[in-house]
Design a protein around this motif. Structure first.
Motif, short mmCIF file in Angstrom:
data_model
loop_
_atom_site.label_atom_id
_atom_site.label_comp_id
_atom_site.label_asym_id
_atom_site.label_seq_id
_atom_site.Cartn_x
_atom_site.Cartn_y
_atom_site.Cartn_z
N ASN A 139 -109.29 17.12 46.95
CA ASN A 139 -107.96 17.38 46.41
C ASN A 139 -107.25 18.51 47.15
O ASN A 139 -106.35 19.15 46.62
N THR A 172 -99.15 20.66 38.02
CA THR A 172 -99.99 19.72 38.77
C THR A 172 -101.13 20.45 39.49
O THR A 172 -102.29 20.00 39.46
N THR A 176 -105.12 20.05 38.57
CA THR A 176 -106.00 19.53 39.62
C THR A 176 -107.14 20.51 39.89
O THR A 176 -108.32 20.12 39.95
N LEU A 223 -102.35 14.41 34.13
CA LEU A 223 -102.04 14.11 35.54
C LEU A 223 -101.67 12.64 35.74
O LEU A 223 -101.31 12.23 36.84
#
Length: 226
Positions: A139, A172, A176, A223
């Motif tokens: 990620n 976000t 994450t 998400l």
């Protein structure tokens, strides 16, 4: 005739003396048990088993020490990230999640620190100021092989990016990073459950697995992943 009566009298006297002696001995035996209500004080098998179980649940091993020494800085970084949400997140759900993370993990840090002190082991120094060198992970973050090899840890660059973000971009990024961070904690807790010996540490590990797995599911929904 007189001799017969004398002999019978002596036998009666001897019998009475024997009965009296038996009563005295019985009384002495009862007095010896009086402090315990006359009950048998010999440890039973169940009592011995209970004592053994209690002893094993309070003993600790090297894995318990490693768990506490690793999870403390892991939790500290989660708190550092969670505290950023108050002034940067745009989503009320993200702010609420961050608040819950802080409330759950801050007391656990104090508990684990207490264990280490009681065991005469080193308590990790407080954050922030973590090692900023780590390898890049999934990620776009550096968490998979972060500080001291602990799974899920972010490096300094990740934290810097999070500090500079705001609004939806922060939401976000936070979700994450925290998902990956939680996955690392669950992995560490799973190792403690498998290899630890200290009852309270194993119990905390079980709580971490349950609680953070649920939060991972929640974050993935936020998400839009599930």
């Amino acid at each position: 005739m007189r001799n017969t009566r004398t002999f019978m009298a002596r036998r009666a006297t001897l019998a009475a003396a024997t009965v009296t002696a038996a009563l005295v001995l019985a009384a002495c035996g009862n007095d010896g048990d009086s402090d315990n209500g006359g009950q048998d004080t010999t440890p039973s098998a169940s009592a011995s088993s209970s004592a053994s179980s209690s002893s094993s649940s309070t003993a600790h091993n090297a894995q318990d020490v490693a768990f506490a020494q690793g999870m403390i800085p892991h939790h500290q970084q989660a708190l550092e990230m969670a505290r950023l949400a108050a002034g940067r997140a745009s989503s009320a759900k993200v702010q609420d999640l961050a608040s819950r993370i802080e409330k759950a993990q801050d007391p656990e840090i104090r508990t684990m620190s207490g264990w280490l002190k009681g065991w005469g082991e080193k308590v990790p120094s407080a954050m922030p100021g973590m090692d900023h060198s780590a390898h890049s992970g999934k990620n776009g973050t550096s968490g998979t092989t972060g500080m001291s090899g602990m799974s899920g840890m972010m490096d300094g660059k990740d934290i810097d990016k999070l500090e500079k973000a705001s609004g939806k971009a922060f939401d976000t990024m936070f979700l994450t990073m925290m998902t990956e961070h939680h996955e690392g904690a669950v992995e560490m807790a799973g190792t403690e459950k498998d290899k630890g010996a200290y009852g309270p540490a194993i119990g905390m590990a079980d709580d971490i697995v349950t609680g953070q797995t649920a939060e991972i599911t929640e974050m993935n929904k936020l998400l839009g992943k599930s």
